[in-house]
Design an enzyme around this catalytic site. Structure first.
Site, PDB file in Angstrom:
ATOM      1  N   GLY A  61       0.825  -1.206   0.000  1.00  0.00           N
ATOM      2  CA  GLY A  61       0.000   0.000   0.000  1.00  0.00           C
ATOM      3  C   GLY A  61       0.857   1.252   0.000  1.00  0.00           C
TER       4      GLY A  61
ATOM      5  N   GLY B 171      -0.333   4.499   0.471  1.00  0.00           N
ATOM      6  CA  GLY B 171      -1.066   5.642   1.025  1.00  0.00           C
ATOM      7  C   GLY B 171      -0.272   6.229   2.190  1.00  0.00           C
ATOM      8  N   PHE B 172      -0.958   7.002   3.033  1.00  0.00           N
ATOM      9  CA  PHE B 172      -0.272   7.642   4.163  1.00  0.00           C
ATOM     10  C   PHE B 172       0.488   6.612   5.006  1.00  0.00           C
ATOM     11  CE2 PHE B 172      -3.189  11.129   3.329  1.00  0.00           C
ATOM     12  CZ  PHE B 172      -2.376  12.227   3.589  1.00  0.00           C
TER      13      PHE B 172
ATOM     14  N   GLU C  93     -17.272  17.995   2.772  1.00  0.00           N
ATOM     15  CA  GLU C  93     -16.260  18.699   1.970  1.00  0.00           C
ATOM     16  C   GLU C  93     -16.563  18.576   0.475  1.00  0.00           C
ATOM     17  OE1 GLU C  93     -12.435  17.305   3.259  1.00  0.00           O
ATOM     18  OE2 GLU C  93     -12.456  18.619   5.017  1.00  0.00           O
TER      19      GLU C  93
ATOM     20  N   ALA D 233      -8.179   3.800  17.482  1.00  0.00           N
ATOM     21  CA  ALA D 233      -7.721   5.012  16.785  1.00  0.00           C
ATOM     22  C   ALA D 233      -8.576   5.248  15.544  1.00  0.00           C
ATOM     23  CB  ALA D 233      -6.259   4.856  16.387  1.00  0.00           C
TER      24      ALA D 233
HETATM   25  C1  LIG Z   1     -11.937  12.583   0.490  1.00  0.00           C
HETATM   26  C2  LIG Z   1     -11.147  12.280   1.717  1.00  0.00           C
HETATM   27  C3  LIG Z   1     -10.737  13.326   2.554  1.00  0.00           C
HETATM   28  C4  LIG Z   1     -10.008  13.059   3.706  1.00  0.00           C
HETATM   29  N1  LIG Z   1      -9.617  14.099   4.500  1.00  0.00           N
HETATM   30  C5  LIG Z   1      -8.857  13.853   5.604  1.00  0.00           C
HETATM   31  C6  LIG Z   1      -8.394  14.922   6.413  1.00  0.00           C
HETATM   32  O1  LIG Z   1      -8.685  16.080   6.133  1.00  0.00           O
HETATM   33  N2  LIG Z   1      -7.619  14.612   7.496  1.00  0.00           N
HETATM   34  C7  LIG Z   1      -7.274  13.325   7.825  1.00  0.00           C
HETATM   35  O2  LIG Z   1      -6.549  13.105   8.812  1.00  0.00           O
HETATM   36  N3  LIG Z   1      -7.727  12.298   7.093  1.00  0.00           N
HETATM   37  C8  LIG Z   1      -8.502  12.522   5.981  1.00  0.00           C
HETATM   38  N4  LIG Z   1      -8.964  11.480   5.222  1.00  0.00           N
HETATM   39  C9  LIG Z   1      -8.674  10.108   5.650  1.00  0.00           C
HETATM   40  C10 LIG Z   1      -7.275   9.727   5.253  1.00  0.00           C
HETATM   41  O3  LIG Z   1      -7.047  10.056   3.913  1.00  0.00           O
HETATM   42  C11 LIG Z   1      -7.074   8.239   5.502  1.00  0.00           C
HETATM   43  O4  LIG Z   1      -7.244   7.991   6.868  1.00  0.00           O
HETATM   44  C12 LIG Z   1      -5.675   7.824   5.076  1.00  0.00           C
HETATM   45  O5  LIG Z   1      -5.533   7.994   3.697  1.00  0.00           O
HETATM   46  C13 LIG Z   1      -5.399   6.372   5.462  1.00  0.00           C
HETATM   47  O6  LIG Z   1      -4.168   6.001   4.953  1.00  0.00           O
HETATM   48  P1  LIG Z   1      -3.891   4.483   4.544  1.00  0.00           P
HETATM   49  O7  LIG Z   1      -2.498   4.454   4.024  1.00  0.00           O
HETATM   50  O8  LIG Z   1      -4.249   3.586   5.660  1.00  0.00           O
HETATM   51  O9  LIG Z   1      -4.921   4.163   3.374  1.00  0.00           O
HETATM   52  P2  LIG Z   1      -4.969   4.795   1.891  1.00  0.00           P
HETATM   53  O10 LIG Z   1      -4.512   6.205   1.901  1.00  0.00           O
HETATM   54  O11 LIG Z   1      -6.327   4.487   1.382  1.00  0.00           O
HETATM   55  O12 LIG Z   1      -3.876   3.941   1.121  1.00  0.00           O
HETATM   56  C14 LIG Z   1      -4.049   2.612   0.724  1.00  0.00           C
HETATM   57  C15 LIG Z   1      -3.063   2.349  -0.388  1.00  0.00           C
HETATM   58  O13 LIG Z   1      -3.095   0.978  -0.737  1.00  0.00           O
HETATM   59  C16 LIG Z   1      -3.083   0.858  -2.143  1.00  0.00           C
HETATM   60  N5  LIG Z   1      -3.705  -0.404  -2.505  1.00  0.00           N
HETATM   61  C17 LIG Z   1      -4.964  -0.829  -2.223  1.00  0.00           C
HETATM   62  N6  LIG Z   1      -5.161  -2.064  -2.712  1.00  0.00           N
HETATM   63  C18 LIG Z   1      -4.012  -2.425  -3.312  1.00  0.00           C
HETATM   64  C19 LIG Z   1      -3.581  -3.603  -4.000  1.00  0.00           C
HETATM   65  N7  LIG Z   1      -4.375  -4.659  -4.173  1.00  0.00           N
HETATM   66  N8  LIG Z   1      -2.339  -3.612  -4.503  1.00  0.00           N
HETATM   67  C20 LIG Z   1      -1.491  -2.570  -4.353  1.00  0.00           C
HETATM   68  N9  LIG Z   1      -1.837  -1.433  -3.687  1.00  0.00           N
HETATM   69  C21 LIG Z   1      -3.068  -1.372  -3.183  1.00  0.00           C
HETATM   70  C22 LIG Z   1      -3.893   2.069  -2.628  1.00  0.00           C
HETATM   71  O14 LIG Z   1      -3.617   2.342  -3.961  1.00  0.00           O
HETATM   72  C23 LIG Z   1      -3.369   3.133  -1.669  1.00  0.00           C
HETATM   73  O15 LIG Z   1      -2.169   3.671  -2.165  1.00  0.00           O
HETATM   74  C24 LIG Z   1      -9.691  11.727   4.047  1.00  0.00           C
HETATM   75  C25 LIG Z   1     -10.099  10.676   3.218  1.00  0.00           C
HETATM   76  C26 LIG Z   1     -10.814  10.949   2.048  1.00  0.00           C
HETATM   77  C27 LIG Z   1     -11.227   9.803   1.154  1.00  0.00           C
END
Ligand SMILES: Cc1cc2nc3c(=O)[nH]c(=O)nc-3n(C[C@H](O)[C@H](O)[C@H](O)COP(=O)(O)OP(=O)(O)OC[C@H]3O[C@@H](n4cnc5c(N)ncnc54)[C@H](O)[C@@H]3O)c2cc1C
Length: 565
Positions: free
Chosen positions: A44, A46-47, A210, A351
């Site tokens: 993944g 993401g963040f 938003e 969390a």
């Molecule tokens: C519109 C929106 C606005 C937001 N605003 C805020 C805010 O203002 N403040 C805040 O704190 N939080 C905010 N959030 C929440 C925040 O973005 C999430 O909590 C954060 O992105 C979580 O990070 P993560 O890495 O766990 O998941 P994600 O950011 O969803 O990352 C998951 C990653 O896994 C990858 N992935 C998934 N499946 C596969 C696969 N099969 N193979 C390879 N890669 C894969 C995806 O491409 C992605 O890169 C917001 C969310 C959204 C949708």
């Protein structure tokens, strides 16, 4: 002259400092499986995934390998996604290339397809050529986030727009502009015109509010550019299931947000639940119908299907259960972080799924993995959260910073400043700041970007001697020959020839096996290539088609001698 010399020397010293300060690029290294170093595989980008890899890069030198698998080669700064709708944040403003963020991590831009916890391997999707791609690991980090899942909600998978990633934001923006273009010239069907000018957002949490605020600002602002649209015809509706929006925030702030959005023309339907959708309407739980061609749903995210399919300890909502050190309960060297994990919070709860928590968890996790590898002590996740913020568009927001409620322009200024500083990289920050400043004076962009889809049936051409696929490759598509001829080779021996109107490659898809033969083009060849996903959908819904593929495969395959799978 003296001053000129001093200035020239100063310029020279500065130039040398800049050169010295430049980060030396890491040595070129081919991705390999035999470095012998322990490997941490992060799933993944993401963040959670990016911040874990970045913290690991800072903590360890070359004593282990960091591999990150991500579907995209960029990291998306999700908090700014709603601004993509209105164009206040440009497409490239909200993304950063992962390779630049993580110079010492090996990036695999692939989709994770399977995880085998017993053999400690991860299989990723095929790339340009369907070679099997398997990564072994010593430590595995789940950072896959969650997915939008409309299953169980009638008509939503077909007709509602999700809002989770960059493609969703761009698709929605394009659709909104398309709806305005159509409405501007629709003079015959008044109901259609009404539907085109009605925009519905379901979900009054942070992202729903938003999205609704940005959408509302955008359509009302650009309506002036359409001679055929009277801004009074536009309807923007926010549907929310509780008695006030933004349930995560203090009541006072939620009521401020409601008043402000209503003053800007948004109809807010409270205690109303979206039940189903068609291409022309949103159907609510109380039986009422909102005629619309644009329905956005920010329904709560669901568990990632890969995680769903694995035997991991999970909560009811499908998040992976970890202990306070981010280790998956009951497993060794398997960790989970971010939205896909259920992480114990210091106050005894769980969390929340936010970026601020994901990034803090990532830092703790990196330290714990390093400690585990070097025999150190693991530390618990103890971050309590700094506050919450939600933008309401046009220079207004609501925020709770360290428990203090702030609303209006000050909250908006805080929101922008904080997120600007959180965007990775100074270059990107300067670009975004410049674009936000210009945006205060210039009208919003109205360009609809039409992107051709890359999925579905494609036509492919091969020249004599070229291989369509190799024995041992992963089965990723079925081929139908339009013109030309191929030879089928097993262990370099020709076992069959196929020509116009025949198909090949079906057995590997039907039986989930690898290719049992190589197919080589002998005459200029044109084929229709049907990808695995589309093949599965078609064969699941057209039993006749599946039966004929199965019959052909059985006829060819008992001894598997004549046709390639
Ligand atoms: C519109 C929106 C606005 C937001 N605003 C805020 C805010 O203002 N403040 C805040 O704190 N939080 C905010 N959030 C929440 C925040 O973005 C999430 O909590 C954060 O992105 C979580 O990070 P993560 O890495 O766990 O998941 P994600 O950011 O969803 O990352 C998951 C990653 O896994 C990858 N992935 C998934 N499946 C596969 C696969 N099969 N193979 C390879 N890669 C894969 C995806 O491409 C992605 O890169 C917001 C969310 C959204 C949708």
């Amino acid at each position: 002259m003296f001053y000129v010399l001093i200035l020239a020397s100063l310029a020279l010293v500065l130039w040398v400092l800049v050169l010295l300060g430049r980060r030396r690029p890491p040595p070129v290294r081919m991705p390999s499986d035999d470095s012998g170093k322990p490997r941490i595989v992060i799933l993944g980008g993401g963040f959670a995934g990016i911040y874990t890899a970045a913290a690991l890069e800072a903590l360890v030198r070359d004593d282990f390998e960091i591999v990150l698998v991500s579907k995209e080669n960029h990291f998306v700064f999700q908090p700014l996604l709603p601004e993509v709708i209105s164009g206040k944040s440009g497409l490239v403003d909200v993304v950063s290339p992962i390779r630049r963020l993580l110079p010492r991590t090996e990036l695999h831009v692939r989709e994770v397809e399977a995880i085998d916890l017993a053999s400690q391997t991860v299989t990723t999707s095929t790339g340009f050529h369907p070679h099997p791609h398997v990564l072994r690991y010593e430590h595995l980090v789940f950072a896959l986030g969650t997915v939008t899942d409309f299953r169980g909600l009638r008509g939503l998978p077909e007709h509602a727009f999700p809002f989770k990633n960059l493609t969703d934001a761009l698709t929605l923006r394009n659709h909104i502009i398309r709806a305005l273009e159509e409405a501007a010239i629709e003079q015959h069907d008044m109901m259609l015109r009404k539907r085109l000018l009605t925009f519905v957002v379901a979900g009054g949490g942070f992202s729903g509010v938003e999205v609704c605020a940005e959408l509302n600002d955008f359509v009302r602002h650009v309506a002036g550019s359409y001679r055929g649209i009277d801004p009074k015809e536009i309807r923007v509706v926010l549907v929310h299931s509780q008695d006030r929006i933004l349930p995560e925030m203090k009541e006072k702030l939620a009521l401020f947000a409601q008043r402000l959005l209503r003053a800007r023309g948004v109809e807010i339907l409270l205690n109303a639940r979206l039940k189903a959708a068609t291409g022309e309407a949103a159907l609510l739980g109380d039986g009422s119908v909102i005629e619309t061609r644009t329905l956005v749903s920010t329904v709560p995210a669901s568990a990632h299907p890969l995680i769903d399919a694995l035997a991991l300890p999970k909560t009811k909502n499908g998040r992976v259960e970890v202990d306070a050190t981010l280790a998956v309960k009951g497993l060794t060297n398997v960790w989970a972080v971010g939205d896909c994990a259920s992480v114990p919070a210091p106050d005894g709860g769980i969390a929340p799924p936010t970026a601020q928590h994901a990034t803090r968890q990532a830092e703790v996790l990196a330290q714990n993995i390093a400690a585990k590898m070097r025999g150190g002590t693991l530390k618990p996740f103890a971050f309590k959260g700094l506050g919450k913020m939600g933008s309401l568009g046009r220079q207004s927001a609501v925020a709770e910073v360290l428990g203090i409620p702030v609303s209006g322009f000050l909250a908006w200024f805080l929101w922008r400043t904080i997120y600007l500083m959180k965007i990775p990289g100074w270059g990107r920050r300067v670009k975004v700041a410049a674009s936000w400043t210009l945006d205060l004076f210039l009208p919003p962009e109205l360009v609809e970007l039409k992107l051709a889809g890359t999925i579905g049936v494609t036509q492919e051409h091969f020249e004599p001697g070229q291989k369509v696929f190799h024995q041992g490759d992963v089965g990723d598509r079925v081929y139908i020959i339009l013109t030309g001829k191929v030879d089928v080779l097993r262990d370099d021996r020709r076992i069959a020839s196929l020509g116009r109107g025949e198909f090949f490659g079906e057995t590997a898809l039907l039986r989930e096996t690898s290719r049992n033969a190589t197919v080589r083009c002998v005459e200029p060849l044109d084929v229709l290539a049907l990808p695995k996903r589309e093949f599965s959908v078609l064969s699941a819904n057209l039993p006749e088609l599946r039966r004929s593929f199965e019959a052909k495969s059985a006829e060819r395959a008992p001894a598997d001698v004549t046709a390639p799978s």
